[in-house]
Structure formats: structure tokens, C-alpha cells
Motif scaffolding. Structure first.
Motif, PDB file in Angstrom:
ATOM      1  N   TYR A  33      10.303 -14.067 -21.462  1.00 20.78           N
ATOM      2  CA  TYR A  33      10.924 -13.311 -20.698  1.00 20.78           C
ATOM      3  C   TYR A  33      11.534 -11.861 -21.602  1.00 20.78           C
ATOM      4  CZ  TYR A  33      13.933 -11.866 -16.406  1.00 20.78           C
ATOM      5  OH  TYR A  33      14.409 -11.339 -15.390  1.00 20.78           O
ATOM      6  N   GLU A  64      18.166 -11.976 -20.839  1.00 20.99           N
ATOM      7  CA  GLU A  64      18.659 -10.902 -19.981  1.00 20.99           C
ATOM      8  C   GLU A  64      19.305  -9.958 -20.964  1.00 20.99           C
ATOM      9  OE1 GLU A  64      20.287 -13.717 -16.477  1.00 20.99           O
ATOM     10  OE2 GLU A  64      21.641 -12.736 -17.610  1.00 20.99           O
ATOM     11  N   TYR A  96      24.261  -4.468  -8.889  1.00 21.36           N
ATOM     12  CA  TYR A  96      22.743  -4.905  -8.783  1.00 21.36           C
ATOM     13  C   TYR A  96      22.006  -3.534  -8.321  1.00 21.36           C
ATOM     14  CZ  TYR A  96      18.625  -7.226  -7.243  1.00 21.36           C
ATOM     15  OH  TYR A  96      17.326  -7.793  -7.046  1.00 21.36           O
ATOM     16  N   ASP A 109      14.897  -4.558 -11.679  1.00 21.84           N
ATOM     17  CA  ASP A 109      16.259  -4.775 -10.792  1.00 21.84           C
ATOM     18  C   ASP A 109      17.380  -5.312 -11.653  1.00 21.84           C
ATOM     19  OD1 ASP A 109      15.008  -7.097 -11.214  1.00 21.84           O
ATOM     20  OD2 ASP A 109      15.890  -7.754  -9.201  1.00 21.84           O
ATOM     21  N   ILE A 111      21.247  -5.706 -13.541  1.00 26.77           N
ATOM     22  CA  ILE A 111      22.471  -5.725 -13.187  1.00 26.77           C
ATOM     23  C   ILE A 111      23.111  -4.559 -14.077  1.00 26.77           C
ATOM     24  CG2 ILE A 111      24.972  -6.475 -13.314  1.00 26.77           C
ATOM     25  CD1 ILE A 111      23.500  -9.356 -12.402  1.00 26.77           C
ATOM     26  N   SER A 123      21.556  -4.693 -17.656  1.00 28.71           N
ATOM     27  CA  SER A 123      21.049  -6.043 -17.876  1.00 28.71           C
ATOM     28  C   SER A 123      19.945  -6.390 -17.333  1.00 28.71           C
ATOM     29  CB  SER A 123      22.304  -7.027 -17.615  1.00 28.71           C
ATOM     30  OG  SER A 123      21.938  -8.349 -17.892  1.00 28.71           O
ATOM     31  N   ILE A 124      18.791  -6.226 -17.966  1.00 28.23           N
ATOM     32  CA  ILE A 124      17.566  -6.102 -17.295  1.00 28.23           C
ATOM     33  C   ILE A 124      16.721  -7.380 -17.005  1.00 28.23           C
ATOM     34  CG2 ILE A 124      17.188  -3.834 -18.200  1.00 28.23           C
ATOM     35  CD1 ILE A 124      15.232  -5.150 -20.146  1.00 28.23           C
ATOM     36  N   ALA A 125      15.806  -7.265 -15.852  1.00 27.53           N
ATOM     37  CA  ALA A 125      14.817  -8.286 -15.707  1.00 27.53           C
ATOM     38  C   ALA A 125      13.658  -7.962 -16.516  1.00 27.53           C
ATOM     39  CB  ALA A 125      14.397  -8.362 -14.191  1.00 27.53           C
ATOM     40  N   PHE A 179      31.124 -10.027  -9.180  1.00 29.50           N
ATOM     41  CA  PHE A 179      30.357  -8.700  -9.624  1.00 29.50           C
ATOM     42  C   PHE A 179      31.458  -7.823 -10.190  1.00 29.50           C
ATOM     43  CE2 PHE A 179      25.770  -7.910  -9.044  1.00 29.50           C
ATOM     44  CZ  PHE A 179      25.242  -9.133  -8.946  1.00 29.50           C
ATOM     45  N   TRP A 198      22.307 -15.938 -12.030  1.00 34.11           N
ATOM     46  CA  TRP A 198      21.314 -16.086 -11.184  1.00 34.11           C
ATOM     47  C   TRP A 198      21.275 -17.344 -10.206  1.00 34.11           C
ATOM     48  CZ3 TRP A 198      15.529 -16.674 -11.103  1.00 34.11           C
ATOM     49  CH2 TRP A 198      14.831 -15.443 -10.478  1.00 34.11           C
ATOM     50  N   ARG A 200      23.152 -19.184  -6.730  1.00 31.93           N
ATOM     51  CA  ARG A 200      24.121 -19.113  -5.378  1.00 31.93           C
ATOM     52  C   ARG A 200      25.096 -20.366  -5.673  1.00 31.93           C
ATOM     53  NH1 ARG A 200      23.117 -14.086  -3.563  1.00 31.93           N
ATOM     54  NH2 ARG A 200      20.893 -14.020  -2.768  1.00 31.93           N
ATOM     55  N   GLU A 205      28.863 -15.089 -16.516  1.00 31.98           N
ATOM     56  CA  GLU A 205      28.174 -14.664 -17.482  1.00 31.98           C
ATOM     57  C   GLU A 205      29.190 -14.226 -18.550  1.00 31.98           C
ATOM     58  OE1 GLU A 205      23.918 -13.972 -15.818  1.00 31.98           O
ATOM     59  OE2 GLU A 205      25.357 -12.373 -15.071  1.00 31.98           O
ATOM     60  N   TYR A 207      28.890 -12.174 -22.036  1.00 34.43           N
ATOM     61  CA  TYR A 207      27.930 -11.248 -22.852  1.00 34.43           C
ATOM     62  C   TYR A 207      28.165 -11.344 -24.322  1.00 34.43           C
ATOM     63  CZ  TYR A 207      26.223  -9.203 -18.427  1.00 34.43           C
ATOM     64  OH  TYR A 207      25.781  -9.184 -17.178  1.00 34.43           O
ATOM     65  N   TYR A 266      20.275  -0.648  -1.336  1.00 32.39           N
ATOM     66  CA  TYR A 266      20.760   0.046  -2.602  1.00 32.39           C
ATOM     67  C   TYR A 266      19.949   1.225  -2.784  1.00 32.39           C
ATOM     68  CZ  TYR A 266      22.453  -4.797  -3.425  1.00 32.39           C
ATOM     69  OH  TYR A 266      22.803  -6.289  -3.070  1.00 32.39           O
TER      70      TYR A 266
HETATM   71  N1  THG Z   1      22.314 -11.598 -14.555  1.00 34.26           N
HETATM   72  C1  THG Z   1      22.403 -10.813 -15.577  1.00 34.26           C
HETATM   73  N2  THG Z   1      21.260  -9.878 -15.939  1.00 34.26           N
HETATM   74  C2  THG Z   1      20.109 -10.288 -15.121  1.00 34.26           C
HETATM   75  C3  THG Z   1      20.070 -11.229 -14.148  1.00 34.26           C
HETATM   76  C4  THG Z   1      21.210 -11.939 -14.012  1.00 34.26           C
HETATM   77  N3  THG Z   1      19.082  -9.496 -15.516  1.00 34.26           N
HETATM   78  C5  THG Z   1      17.774 -10.094 -14.892  1.00 34.26           C
HETATM   79  C6  THG Z   1      17.828 -10.399 -13.470  1.00 34.26           C
HETATM   80  N4  THG Z   1      18.905 -11.526 -13.305  1.00 34.26           N
HETATM   81  C7  THG Z   1      18.124  -9.336 -12.516  1.00 34.26           C
HETATM   82  N5  THG Z   1      17.980  -9.620 -11.337  1.00 34.26           N
HETATM   83  C8  THG Z   1      18.938 -10.027 -10.325  1.00 34.26           C
HETATM   84  C9  THG Z   1      18.751 -10.411  -9.056  1.00 34.26           C
HETATM   85  C10 THG Z   1      19.507 -10.723  -8.335  1.00 34.26           C
HETATM   86  C11 THG Z   1      20.984 -10.514  -8.682  1.00 34.26           C
HETATM   87  C12 THG Z   1      21.198 -10.438  -9.950  1.00 34.26           C
HETATM   88  C13 THG Z   1      20.220 -10.111 -10.813  1.00 34.26           C
HETATM   89  C14 THG Z   1      22.188 -11.002  -7.649  1.00 34.26           C
HETATM   90  N6  THG Z   1      21.981 -10.666  -6.478  1.00 34.26           N
HETATM   91  C15 THG Z   1      23.001 -10.831  -5.358  1.00 34.26           C
HETATM   92  C16 THG Z   1      22.334 -10.830  -3.989  1.00 34.26           C
HETATM   93  O1  THG Z   1      21.233 -10.426  -3.894  1.00 34.26           O
HETATM   94  O2  THG Z   1      23.181 -11.389  -3.201  1.00 34.26           O
HETATM   95  C17 THG Z   1      24.166  -9.825  -5.425  1.00 34.26           C
HETATM   96  C18 THG Z   1      23.864  -8.444  -5.087  1.00 34.26           C
HETATM   97  C19 THG Z   1      25.139  -7.626  -5.044  1.00 34.26           C
HETATM   98  O3  THG Z   1      26.132  -8.126  -4.341  1.00 34.26           O
HETATM   99  O4  THG Z   1      25.187  -6.504  -5.433  1.00 34.26           O
HETATM  100  O5  THG Z   1      22.887 -11.556  -8.212  1.00 34.26           O
HETATM  101  O6  THG Z   1      21.332 -12.888 -12.990  1.00 34.26           O
HETATM  102  N7  THG Z   1      23.506 -10.631 -16.333  1.00 34.26           N
END
Ligand code: THG
Length: 371
Positions: A33, A64, A96, A109, A111, A123-125, A179, A198, A200, A205, A207, A266
Motif C-alpha cells: 500500500y 498511510e 475526510y 480519499d 484524511i 494522510s493518503i490512501a 476527527f 480505519w 468502527r 492514530e 503520527y 463532501y
Molecule cells: N487514517 C489515516 N489515513 C488514512 C486512513 C485512515 N489514509 C488512507 C485511508 N485510511 C483513507 N480513507 C479513509 C476512509 C474512511 C475514513 C478515513 C479514511 C473514515 N471515515 C468516517 C466515515 O466514513 O464515517 C468518518 C468520516 C467523517 O466523519 O468525516 O474514518 O484511516 N490517518
């Protein structure tokens, strides 16, 4: 029995400062990744899932990667990259945020963390955002520096995460809202700690921006967590599909708009902001959706995972989309999937046929995330 190939390591497949600990904990499988190792299984997907839902886990999510954008035009560039309105963003907030290209297609997508008036981390995917950001900065002549800092996120996830974190960093961690992040200290070194991750199941996290502290940090969390049955973990395929967390590269790509991905909330077209893809998304909003992400439930388990998209057909044999991820779920009593489906078939309860590697199977559409 066919030979199961292993993944060859090399410098391109980057290790992390925690990899030795991850391996000492018996990691059974890795994925790659952002050109970096990411664990996918420790004991088994099911055992990892159960443990995550009941205890606390420590996750090496160094992959990440952070794309740092700093300089007088930093806020301008970050806004240019996302359709989410960041004009009111404040220090200490995480967002997000879909990144989109000129066609309104999803680039990533991440953060986004606002670290200062002219300093952000994305903080990238899993896609090369660094190159996209550098290209935009250069093409638009922006006064920014764009680079990948040495930051190695470590996640602490699960219902007991707060208890462990409060013992490691002090009770201030309890005040960090979802967040949001705060700067807390470890060995006199300030660390950004956010309530995010990532899963529920709740958690944090960290850093870590100094790899020399990595093993001490891991070990202290591990020792502190022993009383809470801590174990090593990783983003869990079952937990995230049940929870409706999307995976870039699996469930979405540059072929999809944020609308199709259920991320329309968003897309702030009514805000007075400038971002790449604005015109394309305006057209897309005007036209309405022709497909979107849904869930499909099956009443049987499948002894396979989704390695390639599985075609989805209507009961009349018309191709109506594809499955992008899936897993067996005890909670839902069978295999569950994330799928991109044409609009006539979104209605919860619609029967569809899915071409799986184990043959054609009848499934039932439900809303995303699972209703
Ligand atoms: N944490 C951090 N970096 C990341 C991720 C992470 N980078 C890669 C990947 N994960 C990025 N993608 C996501 C997808 C969903 C969420 C976070 C990162 C997430 N979403 C919640 C939701 O969908 O309910 C909250 C969204 C919100 O309330 O704004 O948590 O996990 N550092």
C-alpha cells in the motif's frame, strides 16, 4: 495443490520502523500500500475481527503516507485538490476529503490534517498523490513545498483503545474528539495524536515523526496494553466491509465520481472555493447518478476473496455492475459485498446474480452502508 506464490521483498516494497515487531507478532500476510508493507492477517481474519471488536489492537499503518504541503500557497493548493470546503478549517481538525481530477474522478480519499495556517498533511490512501500535488503546484506556479515527510502512523483501535492510550499519554487523550488531533508528548517529543482510524471500533492514530522512537513507542503501548489483552492487528477486511469503509483502488478509482461513491456530502459545489474538477462535478450533479455503491448480501459463505471485479447481472441477464470487495460475515450470516450498481437496481431487496469464482450466486441488494 497449486503453489502459493509469495511476494518478493526489495527496496521498492518499503518496510516500516515497526516491521520487526509486526513480524515478531506472527503476521501471516502482507499487502503493498503506497509502495509499503501493510499487514492483512495475524491469526485469521475471523479471530483478528473478534479480537478487535472486544479488546484493543496496535496497528502498523505506516503505509498511510503523509503528503506535506507547506508554504504561503498551501491552503490554496490543498483546496484545489479537494471538492470539500476547507475554507473554515482550523488547526487541530481532520477532514475526510475526496481528491478529484479534472473529470471529477476520484484521485484519492485522504484524511487532511490542518497543522497550521500554511501547513497540511494529506494522510493518503493507495495512489501517488505526491506526484499529482507536485504537478499542480508546478503547473500553477504555487509557492509551496510538497514532500513526503518521515511520518509513520501507528493506530490503537478497539473498545479498550482509550484506556490504553490514557495510560501511555495521560488522560488528555480522553478529551480528543472524533476527527480532531492534539499534540501530546512521548519521551519529551511532541506527537500528533488523532481520534480516528480505519475501523468502527473507535481508537486513535499516532503520527510518529521520528522513526528512532518507533520501537520504544510500540513496546510501551504493548506493555501497557497487556492488562487489556492487546494484540497486533491491521485494517480488517470483515470489519471494514460491515462498517462501510471504502477502499480506494478496490471500491473506487478515477473512473468514479465522489457522488457514485456515496461521498456527495463532501462535494461542496455551493461554496465559493476553487478546485480541480469543479465543472465536471457540477455537470455530474446536474445529470444525476447512473450508478452508485451499494451492498449485496448472500445467504451462504464463500471460500474466496474478491481479487478482481465480479460481474453482477439482473435476474433478466443484463449486466448491471460489479462487486468490488467482499467477505464472509457472521454478523450478516453469509458473504457480504460492496458493489457498484446501475440505478434501476439500487432498491433494497432487489435480487441480482453475481458471477463469483465459485459459480453464479443469487444475492440481495441492500443500501450502503448495510441497513
Ligand atoms: N487514517 C489515516 N489515513 C488514512 C486512513 C485512515 N489514509 C488512507 C485511508 N485510511 C483513507 N480513507 C479513509 C476512509 C474512511 C475514513 C478515513 C479514511 C473514515 N471515515 C468516517 C466515515 O466514513 O464515517 C468518518 C468520516 C467523517 O466523519 O468525516 O474514518 O484511516 N490517518
Amino acid at each position: 495443490m497449486a503453489v502459493v506464490p509469495t511476494l518478493s521483498g526489495s527496496r521498492r516494497v518499503r518496510r516500516t520502523p515497526y516491521s520487526d515487531r509486526v513480524e515478531a507478532c506472527g503476521v501471516k500476510a502482507y499487502t503493498v500500500y503506497n509502495h509499503m508493507l501493510l499487514a492483512t492477517v495475524f491469526r485469521s481474519l475471523d479471530e483478528d475481527y473478534q479480537h478487535l471488536c472486544e479488546n484493543v489492537q496496535i496497528w502498523d499503518v505506516s503505509c498511510e503516507r503523509q503528503v506535506e504541503i507547506i508554504g504561503p500557497d498551501a491552503a490554496k493548493l490543498v483546496q484545489l485538490m479537494t471538492c470539500r470546503d476547507l475554507s473554515k478549517a482550523k488547526y487541530g481538525q481532520c477532514f475526510y476529503a475526496p481528491l478529484v481530477d479534472e473529470n471529477g474522478g476520484m484521485v484519492n480519499d485522504p484524511i487532511i490534517l490542518k497543522l497550521g495556517e500554511d501547513r497540511f498533511w494529506l494522510s493518503i490512501a493507495d495512489s501517488d498523490v505526491l506526484l499529482w500535488a507536485k504537478g499542480l503546484a508546478s503547473g500553477r506556479g504555487l509557492d509551496v513545498k510538497v514532500f513526503e515527510p518521515e511520518v509513520f502512523p501507528l493506530a490503537v483501535q478497539g473498545p479498550m483503545a482509550e484506556e490504553v492510550m490514557a495510560r501511555v499519554f495521560g488522560s488528555e487523550v480522553r478529551d480528543i474528539k472524533f476527527f480532531r488531533f492534539a499534540e501530546l508528548f512521548f519521551q519529551n517529543h511532541g506527537l500528533i495524536i488523532a481520534r480516528s482510524g480505519w475501523s468502527r471500533q473507535g481508537g486513535f492514530e499516532i503520527y510518529l515523526d521520528n522513526p528512532e522512537l518507533a520501537l520504544d513507542l510500540w513496546d510501551l503501548i504493548w506493555e501497557t496494553g497487556k492488562g487489556f489483552n492487546i494484540f497486533a492487528g491491521c485494517p480488517n477486511a470483515i470489519e471494514r466491509v460491515e462498517g462501510g469503509l471504502l477502499s480506494y483502488g478496490n471500491d473506487m478509482s478515477s473512473e468514479n465520481t465522489p457522488y457514485e461513491c456515496g461521498l456527495g456530502k463532501y462535494v461542496n459545489l455551493d461554496a465559493d472555493i476553487d478546485f480541480v474538477g469543479r465543472e465536471a462535478l457540477a455537470v455530474s450533479r446536474e445529470q444525476g447518478l447512473s450508478r452508485k455503491i451499494c451492498n449485496i448480501r448472500f445467504d451462504v459463505n464463500l471460500d474466496t476473496t474478491v481479487l478482481e471485479a465480479w460481474n453482477v447481472y439482473s435476474v433478466d441477464g443484463e449486466k448491471i455492475g460489479y462487486v468490488s470487495s467482499g467477505c464472509n460475515s457472521k454478523k450478516f450470516g453469509g458473504f457480504i459485498a460492496i458493489a457498484m450498481l446501475d440505478h434501476k437496481f439500487w432498491t433494497s431487496g432487489t435480487f441480482v446474480m453475481v458471477q463469483t469464482p465459485r459459480g453464479d450466486l443469487k444475492g440481495r441488494v441492500t443500501n450502503f452502508p448495510f441497513d
